[in-house]
Write a protein that holds these residues in place. Structure first.
Motif, PDB file in Angstrom:
ATOM      1  N   LEU A  42       0.837  -1.205   0.000  1.00 53.24           N
ATOM      2  CA  LEU A  42       0.000   0.000   0.000  1.00 53.24           C
ATOM      3  C   LEU A  42       0.867   1.249   0.000  1.00 53.24           C
ATOM      4  O   LEU A  42       0.637   2.181  -0.785  1.00 53.24           O
ATOM      5  CB  LEU A  42      -0.929  -0.025   1.214  1.00 53.24           C
ATOM      6  N   ALA A  43       1.878   1.268   0.877  1.00 51.09           N
ATOM      7  CA  ALA A  43       2.769   2.436   0.925  1.00 51.09           C
ATOM      8  C   ALA A  43       3.438   2.651  -0.434  1.00 51.09           C
ATOM      9  O   ALA A  43       3.517   3.782  -0.935  1.00 51.09           O
ATOM     10  CB  ALA A  43       3.824   2.249   2.014  1.00 51.09           C
ATOM     11  N   ASP A  44       3.885   1.570  -1.054  1.00 47.17           N
ATOM     12  CA  ASP A  44       4.552   1.682  -2.354  1.00 47.17           C
ATOM     13  C   ASP A  44       3.590   2.160  -3.439  1.00 47.17           C
ATOM     14  O   ASP A  44       3.941   2.984  -4.287  1.00 47.17           O
ATOM     15  CB  ASP A  44       5.156   0.329  -2.759  1.00 47.17           C
ATOM     16  N   ALA A  45       2.344   1.641  -3.400  1.00 48.93           N
ATOM     17  CA  ALA A  45       1.364   2.018  -4.429  1.00 48.93           C
ATOM     18  C   ALA A  45       1.007   3.495  -4.319  1.00 48.93           C
ATOM     19  O   ALA A  45       0.833   4.185  -5.335  1.00 48.93           O
ATOM     20  CB  ALA A  45       0.108   1.153  -4.309  1.00 48.93           C
ATOM     21  N   ILE A  46       0.885   3.983  -3.067  1.00 50.10           N
ATOM     22  CA  ILE A  46       0.586   5.409  -2.890  1.00 50.10           C
ATOM     23  C   ILE A  46       1.742   6.243  -3.423  1.00 50.10           C
ATOM     24  O   ILE A  46       1.550   7.185  -4.207  1.00 50.10           O
ATOM     25  CB  ILE A  46       0.336   5.738  -1.404  1.00 50.10           C
ATOM     26  N   ASP A  47       2.958   5.893  -3.009  1.00 49.35           N
ATOM     27  CA  ASP A  47       4.150   6.614  -3.481  1.00 49.35           C
ATOM     28  C   ASP A  47       4.193   6.649  -4.996  1.00 49.35           C
ATOM     29  O   ASP A  47       4.391   7.695  -5.616  1.00 49.35           O
ATOM     30  CB  ASP A  47       5.410   5.879  -2.989  1.00 49.35           C
ATOM     31  N   ASP A  48       4.021   5.477  -5.595  1.00 47.55           N
ATOM     32  CA  ASP A  48       4.129   5.343  -7.043  1.00 47.55           C
ATOM     33  C   ASP A  48       3.072   6.187  -7.751  1.00 47.55           C
ATOM     34  O   ASP A  48       3.374   6.902  -8.719  1.00 47.55           O
ATOM     35  CB  ASP A  48       3.955   3.859  -7.388  1.00 47.55           C
ATOM     36  N   ALA A  49       1.844   6.112  -7.241  1.00 42.49           N
ATOM     37  CA  ALA A  49       0.754   6.865  -7.876  1.00 42.49           C
ATOM     38  C   ALA A  49       0.993   8.363  -7.755  1.00 42.49           C
ATOM     39  O   ALA A  49       0.839   9.112  -8.728  1.00 42.49           O
ATOM     40  CB  ALA A  49      -0.591   6.473  -7.256  1.00 42.49           C
ATOM     41  N   LEU A  50       1.388   8.813  -6.561  1.00 41.99           N
ATOM     42  CA  LEU A  50       1.606  10.252  -6.373  1.00 41.99           C
ATOM     43  C   LEU A  50       2.750  10.752  -7.235  1.00 41.99           C
ATOM     44  O   LEU A  50       2.732  11.871  -7.742  1.00 41.99           O
ATOM     45  CB  LEU A  50       1.905  10.556  -4.903  1.00 41.99           C
TER      46      LEU A  50
END
Lengths: 199, 199
Positions: A42-50
């Motif tokens: 989840l942390a990685d997906a948020i980072d990646d999306a932002l």
């Protein structure tokens, strides 16, 4: 005695809509105890999306390319332009698989009480786009709330002046509803908008 | 046409308990459109917590130090040991501000049907800790579910054999409840466990 890092996570989880102090606490401990791998994803997906998502240059939805997949698809019907309030609404309409045209994603809705005027939601860009000579029909798919209706009404007036066909999503009884579950305003719309059956 | 990065985020959000496909979608777009700063803080807080949190060497709760703040506090009463099922339960009891002793955090609860036995939840470490000669009372604060009661019962037997005073959190009618909201089992417990009023 609370641990700072746990409390940080609890506080940060409250950014999620509908998550209060108690459920933030439960979410935090679930992530830390039982879902460490999922939490990292989840942390990685948020980072990646932002980091990578930006607005499509043509329709303003969220995408990681210059043009979104819909705008870049040569098979879509360029004569149809569907106006939505947000990238999520655009995705919802895509998921219905009933529409083959293009989109224009407004940056929200008109809200005079909060000082949100036409220039704030990208109306100028929409009017320019709709007048490109290719678009013939504009489908107004803003919400059926007061602000959404106001936005549709205002847009409709401007677009009709430019000689475009302007349509609005149909109002009526939701699929699967019993009549008693529907408010009277919706029922009135369903009655006045009644259609011939194909049976 | 879904964008991969958005879909990744939607999928990743489903790690949160109670979040299905639809609410994951809504959460994702809320984070990307209206809460970018909060979303970044959330990603950072998850990363930070996963990287730095470990189990307290003494009580096994989550902490970023060798000893948690409770175990490291010399003012706590070392004669009292409260046994909880999880770090979250420990935090909840701390928040009541009614307890000044120390804790032992079990790694879950006994569940014979799923093959979870005493050795899986740290029972040996607890029995050793409770027999350190300092602890005089062990408060069993496992849940009031079947597994929690089983765990408390099993632990209680072992601890009493070691000559310790063993107590359990009181059962009864929740504060603020009307009697008709409470199940009969709880009401029966409240009746048999009735206490003199101090009025």
């Amino acid at each position: 005695m609370r641990q700072d890092r746990i409390q940080n996570l609890i506080d940060a989880l409250r950014v999620l809509p509908g998550v209060g102090p108690k459920s933030a606490q439960r979410l935090a401990f679930t992530l830390l105890q039982n879902e460490r791998e999922g939490a990292q994803q989840l942390a990685d997906a948020i980072d990646d999306a932002l980091t990578h998502l930006r607005h499509c240059e043509k329709c303003y939805t969220l995408t990681d390319q210059a043009l979104c997949q819909v705008c870049a698809n040569p098979k879509r019907n360029e004569a149809l332009l569907c106006v939505v309030q947000s990238p999520m609404d655009q995705l919802l309409i895509e998921q219905t698989m009933t529409y083959n045209g293009l989109y224009f994603v407004l940056m929200g809705k008109l809200n005079p009480l909060d000082g949100v005027g036409p220039q704030d939601i990208g109306m100028d860009a929409l009017l320019k786009r709709a007048a490109d000579g290719v678009v013939t029909e504009v489908i107004l798919a803003t919400h059926f709330t007061n602000e959404g209706e106001l936005t549709a009404h205002y847009l409709g007036e401007q677009l009709i002046q430019k000689g475009l066909r302007v349509t609005r999503l149909a109002k009526g009884v939701p699929v699967g509803s019993e009549l008693e579950q529907v408010d009277l305003g919706t029922l009135a719309q369903a009655m006045t908008g009644r259609r011939n059956t194909n049976m």
